[in-house]
Design a protein around this motif. Sequence first.
Motif, PDB file in Angstrom:
ATOM      1  N   VAL B 174       0.860  -1.187   0.000  1.00  0.00           N
ATOM      2  CA  VAL B 174       0.000   0.000   0.000  1.00  0.00           C
ATOM      3  C   VAL B 174       0.891   1.231   0.000  1.00  0.00           C
ATOM      4  CG1 VAL B 174      -1.780   1.301   1.234  1.00  0.00           C
ATOM      5  CG2 VAL B 174      -1.820  -1.186   1.290  1.00  0.00           C
ATOM      6  N   LYS B 175       0.531   2.196  -0.826  1.00  0.00           N
ATOM      7  CA  LYS B 175       1.278   3.457  -0.792  1.00  0.00           C
ATOM      8  C   LYS B 175       0.354   4.635  -0.682  1.00  0.00           C
ATOM      9  CE  LYS B 175       1.876   4.354  -5.780  1.00  0.00           C
ATOM     10  NZ  LYS B 175       2.808   4.838  -6.802  1.00  0.00           N
ATOM     11  N   MET B 176       0.890   5.700  -0.121  1.00  0.00           N
ATOM     12  CA  MET B 176       0.243   7.005  -0.185  1.00  0.00           C
ATOM     13  C   MET B 176       0.981   7.751  -1.290  1.00  0.00           C
ATOM     14  SD  MET B 176      -1.841   9.388   1.091  1.00  0.00           S
ATOM     15  CE  MET B 176      -2.200   9.235   2.839  1.00  0.00           C
ATOM     16  N   PRO B 177       0.356   7.843  -2.470  1.00  0.00           N
ATOM     17  CA  PRO B 177       1.093   8.498  -3.556  1.00  0.00           C
ATOM     18  C   PRO B 177       1.061  10.011  -3.416  1.00  0.00           C
ATOM     19  CG  PRO B 177      -1.055   7.761  -4.336  1.00  0.00           C
ATOM     20  CD  PRO B 177      -0.971   7.374  -2.875  1.00  0.00           C
ATOM     21  N   LEU B 185       4.829   9.070  -1.076  1.00  0.00           N
ATOM     22  CA  LEU B 185       5.120   9.805   0.162  1.00  0.00           C
ATOM     23  C   LEU B 185       5.589   8.770   1.178  1.00  0.00           C
ATOM     24  CD1 LEU B 185       2.311  12.441   0.724  1.00  0.00           C
ATOM     25  CD2 LEU B 185       4.707  12.829   0.211  1.00  0.00           C
ATOM     26  N   VAL B 186       4.845   7.670   1.223  1.00  0.00           N
ATOM     27  CA  VAL B 186       5.267   6.470   1.939  1.00  0.00           C
ATOM     28  C   VAL B 186       4.645   5.281   1.221  1.00  0.00           C
ATOM     29  CG1 VAL B 186       5.139   5.142   4.093  1.00  0.00           C
ATOM     30  CG2 VAL B 186       5.400   7.628   4.203  1.00  0.00           C
ATOM     31  N   GLY B 187       5.409   4.196   1.103  1.00  0.00           N
ATOM     32  CA  GLY B 187       4.865   2.942   0.586  1.00  0.00           C
ATOM     33  C   GLY B 187       5.382   1.805   1.455  1.00  0.00           C
ATOM     34  N   VAL B 188       4.508   0.851   1.779  1.00  0.00           N
ATOM     35  CA  VAL B 188       4.933  -0.250   2.654  1.00  0.00           C
ATOM     36  C   VAL B 188       4.585  -1.590   2.011  1.00  0.00           C
ATOM     37  CG1 VAL B 188       4.776  -1.281   4.948  1.00  0.00           C
ATOM     38  CG2 VAL B 188       4.506   1.200   4.683  1.00  0.00           C
ATOM     39  N   MET B 189       5.580  -2.447   1.920  1.00  0.00           N
ATOM     40  CA  MET B 189       5.396  -3.811   1.428  1.00  0.00           C
ATOM     41  C   MET B 189       5.555  -4.757   2.602  1.00  0.00           C
ATOM     42  SD  MET B 189       5.396  -5.242  -1.837  1.00  0.00           S
ATOM     43  CE  MET B 189       5.291  -6.901  -2.461  1.00  0.00           C
ATOM     44  N   VAL B 190       4.560  -5.612   2.815  1.00  0.00           N
ATOM     45  CA  VAL B 190       4.626  -6.610   3.893  1.00  0.00           C
ATOM     46  C   VAL B 190       4.485  -7.989   3.261  1.00  0.00           C
ATOM     47  CG1 VAL B 190       3.600  -7.445   6.033  1.00  0.00           C
ATOM     48  CG2 VAL B 190       3.592  -4.997   5.530  1.00  0.00           C
ATOM     49  N   THR B 191       5.415  -8.895   3.577  1.00  0.00           N
ATOM     50  CA  THR B 191       5.341 -10.236   2.990  1.00  0.00           C
ATOM     51  C   THR B 191       5.632 -11.296   4.043  1.00  0.00           C
ATOM     52  OG1 THR B 191       7.683 -10.504   2.391  1.00  0.00           O
ATOM     53  CG2 THR B 191       6.295  -9.292   0.846  1.00  0.00           C
ATOM     54  N   LYS B 192       5.091 -12.493   3.771  1.00  0.00           N
ATOM     55  CA  LYS B 192       5.370 -13.648   4.607  1.00  0.00           C
ATOM     56  C   LYS B 192       5.695 -14.800   3.664  1.00  0.00           C
ATOM     57  CE  LYS B 192       3.200 -16.568   8.068  1.00  0.00           C
ATOM     58  NZ  LYS B 192       1.918 -17.149   8.482  1.00  0.00           N
ATOM     59  N   HIS B 251       3.952   8.321  11.104  1.00  0.00           N
ATOM     60  CA  HIS B 251       2.571   7.898  11.363  1.00  0.00           C
ATOM     61  C   HIS B 251       2.036   7.056  10.194  1.00  0.00           C
ATOM     62  CE1 HIS B 251      -1.548   7.992  12.750  1.00  0.00           C
ATOM     63  NE2 HIS B 251      -1.915   8.474  11.586  1.00  0.00           N
ATOM     64  N   LEU B 252       2.315   7.536   8.973  1.00  0.00           N
ATOM     65  CA  LEU B 252       1.821   6.821   7.791  1.00  0.00           C
ATOM     66  C   LEU B 252       2.383   5.406   7.707  1.00  0.00           C
ATOM     67  CD1 LEU B 252       1.834   9.245   4.712  1.00  0.00           C
ATOM     68  CD2 LEU B 252      -0.133   8.181   5.824  1.00  0.00           C
ATOM     69  N   ALA B 257       1.291   0.083   6.897  1.00  0.00           N
ATOM     70  CA  ALA B 257       1.716  -1.296   7.176  1.00  0.00           C
ATOM     71  C   ALA B 257       0.507  -2.133   7.583  1.00  0.00           C
ATOM     72  CB  ALA B 257       2.776  -1.315   8.274  1.00  0.00           C
ATOM     73  N   ARG B 258      -0.365  -1.575   8.417  1.00  0.00           N
ATOM     74  CA  ARG B 258      -1.558  -2.326   8.825  1.00  0.00           C
ATOM     75  C   ARG B 258      -2.467  -2.586   7.627  1.00  0.00           C
ATOM     76  NH1 ARG B 258      -0.900   1.141  13.261  1.00  0.00           N
ATOM     77  NH2 ARG B 258      -2.627   2.513  12.731  1.00  0.00           N
ATOM     78  N   ARG B 259      -2.589  -1.608   6.743  1.00  0.00           N
ATOM     79  CA  ARG B 259      -3.408  -1.815   5.541  1.00  0.00           C
ATOM     80  C   ARG B 259      -2.766  -2.862   4.623  1.00  0.00           C
ATOM     81  NH1 ARG B 259      -5.068   4.408   3.967  1.00  0.00           N
ATOM     82  NH2 ARG B 259      -6.173   4.843   5.907  1.00  0.00           N
ATOM     83  N   ALA B 260      -1.438  -2.842   4.543  1.00  0.00           N
ATOM     84  CA  ALA B 260      -0.753  -3.819   3.688  1.00  0.00           C
ATOM     85  C   ALA B 260      -0.956  -5.236   4.225  1.00  0.00           C
ATOM     86  CB  ALA B 260       0.737  -3.477   3.599  1.00  0.00           C
TER      87      ALA B 260
END
Lengths: 158, 266
Positions: B174-177, B185-192, B251-252, B257-260
């Motif tokens: 998820v990113k905030m473009p 502005l911030v992008g977060v990748m979460v993987t398992k 904060h973002l 991260a939670r949304r990702a």
Amino acid sequence: MPVITVTVNRATHKIDVPDNMLLSSLLRDELRLTGTHIGCDTSQCGACTVHVDGRSVKSCTMLAVEADGLAVTTIEGLAEGEKLHPMQTAFRDHHGLQCGFCTPGMIMAAVALAEQNPAPTDAEVREGLEGNLCRCTGYQNIVEAIMSGARAMHGARS
Amino acid sequence: MTPFKLHRAKSLSEATKAFKAAEEGRFLAGGQTLIPVLKQRLAAPSDLVSLGGVAGLAGITASAEKITIGAMTRHADVAANADVRRLLPALAEMAGGIGDPHVRNRGTMGGSVANNDPAADYPAAVLGLGGTVVTDSRRISADDYFQGLFTTALEDGEIITALEFPVPERAGYVKMPHPASRYCLVGVMVTKGAAGVRVAVTGAGQGGVFRVPAMEAALAKSFTAAAIVGIKVAADDLMTDIHAGAEYRAHLIGVLARRAIAKALA
């Protein structure tokens, strides 16, 4: 200077181009196809959008040499003689422009979008216009024109 | 643009040779960053070596364990690829959200990863998936590859040929473009996946893309959005610019991260 062979609006040109010439300059300054507009210096506005091998690109952000062997379509290549392309007609019918400067890029972006997505939603059209700036209209009529033009391109009544 | 000599390499060896012979050479991939930079005269290389004509650098191959993406593969082709959409939809979605449609039709994954813009999307995928950067001379793991703003482990003249991604069990991005540029502005990748949980953040760090070990440890115990509530990334090392301050970016990171994670679990 490299000699390239490029097909523009179905006519093939063999032409010498400087290494650092942009595709937009080749189209405008060498081939005199001035419908492709230059609205910025920063690759942001999309007024120079053309199709290269069927895909929309900013012609100001591609070297002319890199079009060697490829087919380019500009706004001048859409109409068939006096018969406007359905997307051009839709822009006229919906008054999808004010000053008209961004319109060639808008229409080239719209045709590429509609070729991939025959019935785009309002949101899909707005997302598809992410690379094209209009500083007059607020986009409303542009979006309506594109939704209508897409339907017309695919044979439905607009 | 200042004048430069353009070399149209047909092979990697031709590209390397032209680069080495140049006074100040730059490789040209899709050009969606480099050409605007040249137009602004922020760089004035003596020679550009185009990789567009080098055979074998574009294309995607996939197995159940691994996706390999050629360096010259365009963003639009990553976004549309059936194997990527099936095995790693988070990467397809990321690719489909870069820049705008015209940029995605020219821009390449290798070019983006070589440039390592701190607000680019792909660095978060490579680091967040524990990918491998394959070059003309070696393989570089993601953890060794990213070394700071626009700085990577690539040697002068080294060419990325492909990016490899292990297929994860779960992945979400998820990113905030930025509303104009669509950079992060911030992008977060979460993987398992087989290598555990990884959280990679782009757009925010003063030193470019980075991992968040505290979130990774919490998610290894419980891969849920609730597991990372309250875990904060310190604002000290984050960027402040006219678009967003470091505190806001911090904060973002938590929110995105939670949304990702929610996306990865969907």
